[in-house]
Design a protein around this motif. Structure first.
Motif, PDB file in Angstrom:
ATOM      1  N   ALA A  29       6.890  -6.337  14.760  1.00 32.23           N
ATOM      2  CA  ALA A  29       6.820  -5.137  13.936  1.00 32.23           C
ATOM      3  C   ALA A  29       6.021  -5.391  12.662  1.00 32.23           C
ATOM      4  N   VAL A  30       6.175  -6.575  12.072  1.00 32.80           N
ATOM      5  CA  VAL A  30       5.409  -6.911  10.862  1.00 32.80           C
ATOM      6  C   VAL A  30       3.915  -6.969  11.177  1.00 32.80           C
ATOM      7  N   VAL A  31       3.564  -7.572  12.304  1.00 29.67           N
ATOM      8  CA  VAL A  31       2.150  -7.675  12.684  1.00 29.67           C
ATOM      9  C   VAL A  31       1.570  -6.286  12.948  1.00 29.67           C
ATOM     10  N   VAL A  32       2.303  -5.471  13.694  1.00 30.94           N
ATOM     11  CA  VAL A  32       1.829  -4.116  14.004  1.00 30.94           C
ATOM     12  C   VAL A  32       1.704  -3.296  12.725  1.00 30.94           C
ATOM     13  N   HIS A  33       2.660  -3.445  11.817  1.00 32.65           N
ATOM     14  CA  HIS A  33       2.612  -2.694  10.564  1.00 32.65           C
ATOM     15  C   HIS A  33       1.401  -3.103   9.730  1.00 32.65           C
ATOM     16  N   HIS A  34       1.144  -4.389   9.631  1.00 31.37           N
ATOM     17  CA  HIS A  34       0.001  -4.859   8.837  1.00 31.37           C
ATOM     18  C   HIS A  34      -1.318  -4.329   9.404  1.00 31.37           C
ATOM     19  N   ALA A  35      -1.448  -4.393  10.719  1.00 31.24           N
ATOM     20  CA  ALA A  35      -2.673  -3.904  11.346  1.00 31.24           C
ATOM     21  C   ALA A  35      -2.789  -2.385  11.200  1.00 31.24           C
ATOM     22  N   GLY A  36      -1.681  -1.682  11.363  1.00 30.91           N
ATOM     23  CA  GLY A  36      -1.721  -0.233  11.254  1.00 30.91           C
ATOM     24  C   GLY A  36      -2.060   0.238   9.843  1.00 30.91           C
ATOM     25  N   ILE A  37      -1.502  -0.430   8.827  1.00 32.19           N
ATOM     26  CA  ILE A  37      -1.803  -0.047   7.441  1.00 32.19           C
ATOM     27  C   ILE A  37      -3.271  -0.321   7.113  1.00 32.19           C
ATOM     28  N   LEU A  39      -5.791  -0.308   9.205  1.00 29.56           N
ATOM     29  CA  LEU A  39      -6.577   0.727   9.867  1.00 29.56           C
ATOM     30  C   LEU A  39      -6.439   2.072   9.156  1.00 29.56           C
ATOM     31  N   LEU A  40      -5.223   2.376   8.704  1.00 28.06           N
ATOM     32  CA  LEU A  40      -4.992   3.646   8.016  1.00 28.06           C
ATOM     33  C   LEU A  40      -5.766   3.711   6.705  1.00 28.06           C
ATOM     34  N   ARG A  41      -5.811   2.604   5.966  1.00 24.40           N
ATOM     35  CA  ARG A  41      -6.556   2.596   4.704  1.00 24.40           C
ATOM     36  C   ARG A  41      -8.053   2.744   4.936  1.00 24.40           C
ATOM     37  N   ARG A  42      -8.530   2.199   6.030  1.00 21.22           N
ATOM     38  CA  ARG A  42      -9.957   2.327   6.337  1.00 21.22           C
ATOM     39  C   ARG A  42     -10.307   3.763   6.711  1.00 21.22           C
ATOM     40  N   LEU A  43      -9.412   4.429   7.424  1.00 16.75           N
ATOM     41  CA  LEU A  43      -9.681   5.796   7.862  1.00 16.75           C
ATOM     42  C   LEU A  43      -9.412   6.835   6.775  1.00 16.75           C
ATOM     43  N   SER A  44      -8.597   6.472   5.774  1.00 18.52           N
ATOM     44  CA  SER A  44      -8.198   7.445   4.749  1.00 18.52           C
ATOM     45  C   SER A  44      -8.878   7.191   3.417  1.00 18.52           C
ATOM     46  N   ALA A  45     -10.095   6.677   3.442  1.00 24.37           N
ATOM     47  CA  ALA A  45     -10.792   6.382   2.188  1.00 24.37           C
ATOM     48  C   ALA A  45     -11.035   7.650   1.377  1.00 24.37           C
ATOM     49  N   ASN A  46     -11.244   8.777   2.047  1.00 24.98           N
ATOM     50  CA  ASN A  46     -11.522  10.044   1.362  1.00 24.98           C
ATOM     51  C   ASN A  46     -10.320  10.981   1.347  1.00 24.98           C
ATOM     52  N   ARG A  47      -9.151  10.441   1.675  1.00 30.82           N
ATOM     53  CA  ARG A  47      -7.923  11.244   1.639  1.00 30.82           C
ATOM     54  C   ARG A  47      -6.982  10.630   0.614  1.00 30.82           C
ATOM     55  N   PRO A  48      -6.918  11.182  -0.589  1.00 26.09           N
ATOM     56  CA  PRO A  48      -6.144  10.548  -1.673  1.00 26.09           C
ATOM     57  C   PRO A  48      -4.660  10.395  -1.352  1.00 26.09           C
ATOM     58  N   PHE A  49      -4.056  11.415  -0.717  1.00 27.87           N
ATOM     59  CA  PHE A  49      -2.622  11.320  -0.459  1.00 27.87           C
ATOM     60  C   PHE A  49      -2.304  10.199   0.520  1.00 27.87           C
ATOM     61  N   LEU A  53      -0.253   6.894  -0.292  1.00 27.21           N
ATOM     62  CA  LEU A  53       0.953   6.641   0.491  1.00 27.21           C
ATOM     63  C   LEU A  53       0.923   5.257   1.123  1.00 27.21           C
ATOM     64  N   SER A  54      -0.253   4.823   1.588  1.00 28.45           N
ATOM     65  CA  SER A  54      -0.356   3.508   2.229  1.00 28.45           C
ATOM     66  C   SER A  54      -0.061   2.374   1.255  1.00 28.45           C
ATOM     67  N   PHE A  55      -0.325   2.595  -0.024  1.00 26.91           N
ATOM     68  CA  PHE A  55      -0.040   1.562  -1.028  1.00 26.91           C
ATOM     69  C   PHE A  55       1.390   1.669  -1.556  1.00 26.91           C
ATOM     70  N   MET A  56       1.834   2.885  -1.881  1.00 27.23           N
ATOM     71  CA  MET A  56       3.140   3.043  -2.507  1.00 27.23           C
ATOM     72  C   MET A  56       4.289   2.866  -1.523  1.00 27.23           C
TER      73      MET A  56
END
Length: 358
Positions: A29-37, A39-49, A53-56
């Motif tokens: 779960a830790v590995v999947v979470h790290h990879a998912g976050i 990927l999410l940060r890369r895809l949400s560069a232009n989405r502030p919320f 959310l990915s950081f907080m």
């Protein structure tokens, strides 16, 4: 070697298997979470919320995923696994708490995103302050609701919770009355906070006159409003007070404001010359916004007449500084060019004979 003849060892081996499966699931779960976050940060560069959310909510979401994986591992374990029931219960409670934490972090990310997209540092910040006030009040209300729901779900997992609720039902009338009286200030402030969030009689950074004090709204919490007074004192006012009492809001619809300067001068003062000098001072001042610059004779008594100098400024702070600057400059001008026009007390020395008309 057949371990079935040693029931204790077989029991211990089953427990170790389940423990290993739970640890493996948590690691996965830790590995999947790290990879998912990532990927999410890369895809949400232009989405502030999503980016906020990915950081907080990084730690909260990781904890939720780990506890969910452990809960799945325990669910698939045999019924005779040692300590299965208490571990399953603890993991369920921990998962509910982690989900509550995740919800509160999501609320925080939403508030941070609204603040980021609507900065209150711009000149015309009326819309930004309105959104900021709504966001702060609503996020604090959402914190309370999320924590309350999390506590309720934890209590529902307790064995015998329904019996406990049923035992309290008989005394619900008296208990409800007592709780309502005791919680009246809290509930009143909560409802007042919701009213302020939607009707917005006050906003963050509004200029208010409260209890005769001039100040700006510095913070709106779930129970009170912090007003920063001009001399850097803080006035703490309950939320409900603003619903039940009248007060002055100088920036409710706009930050622009009119300021007045009153001068008492002798009747012989040349008003046109005073008006010309007043207009010259306004035009040279960077604090004047160019809207209003008017001089009127507004009052008179047996000693002097009153001149009202009306000016406009972009905000209340600028208006106060502009009024002080105009008052100082006008008094200097009159004392220099028309000293005889300052207020005087006329007195007659001696006594003139009274003539009697026959």
């Amino acid at each position: 070697m057949n371990l079935s003849i040693f029931p204790d060892l077989e029991y211990l081996r089953l427990g170790l298997y389940v423990l290993g499966a739970a640890l493996l699931a948590a690691l996965l779960a830790v590995v999947v979470h790290h990879a998912g976050i990532a990927l999410l940060r890369r895809l949400s560069a232009n989405r502030p919320f999503v980016n906020n959310l990915s950081f907080m909510a990084y730690r909260a979401s990781r904890m939720c995923l780990v506890l969910f994986a452990v809960r799945l591992a325990l669910t698939g374990a045999p019924d005779d696994t040692p300590w299965l029931a208490p571990l399953s219960y603890l993991s369920s409670v921990a998962l509910i708490i982690a989900l509550t934490w995740l919800a509160m972090q999501a609320i925080t990310a939403f508030g941070a995103t609204v603040t980021q997209l609507n900065p209150a540092t711009v000149a015309d910040n009326l819309k930004a302050r309105r959104l900021l006030t709504q966001t702060r009040v609503l996020t604090r209300s959402a914190y309370f609701i999320a924590a309350l729901l999390g506590l309720a779900f934890v209590l529902l997992t307790l064995p015998g919770a329904r019996q406990f609720g049923a035992s309290l039902l008989a005394s619900a009338g008296v208990a409800g009355l007592v709780a309502g009286i005791a919680a009246r200030p809290v509930l009143g402030n909560f409802i007042a906070g919701m009213q302020i969030a939607f009707s917005q009689p006050i906003r963050i950074d509004d200029v208010l006159i409260v209890q005769g004090e001039w100040g700006r709204v510095e913070e709106i919490t779930g129970a009170f409003v912090v007003i920063r007074i001009w001399d850097e004192r803080r006035l703490i006012v309950p939320l409900q007070w603003f619903i039940e009492n009248p007060f002055e809001n100088w920036t409710h619809t706009s930050s622009t404001i009119l300021g007045t300067v009153f001068l008492w001068l002798d009747f012989g003062v040349p008003v046109p010359a005073i008006r010309t000098e007043f207009e010259r001072i306004c035009k040279q001042s960077p604090l004047w916004d160019g809207r209003v610059c008017v001089l009127h004779v507004t009052d008179a008594n047996d000693r002097a007449m009153q001149l009202r100098l009306l000016v406009s400024a972009r905000d209340s702070g600028s208006a106060f500084d502009l009024r002080c600057a105009i008052r100082e400059a006008m008094l200097g001008f009159i004392a220099r060019d028309y000293p005889e026009s300052l207020p005087r007390l006329r007195a007659a020395l001696g006594r003139e004979p009274v003539q009697v008309v026959e």
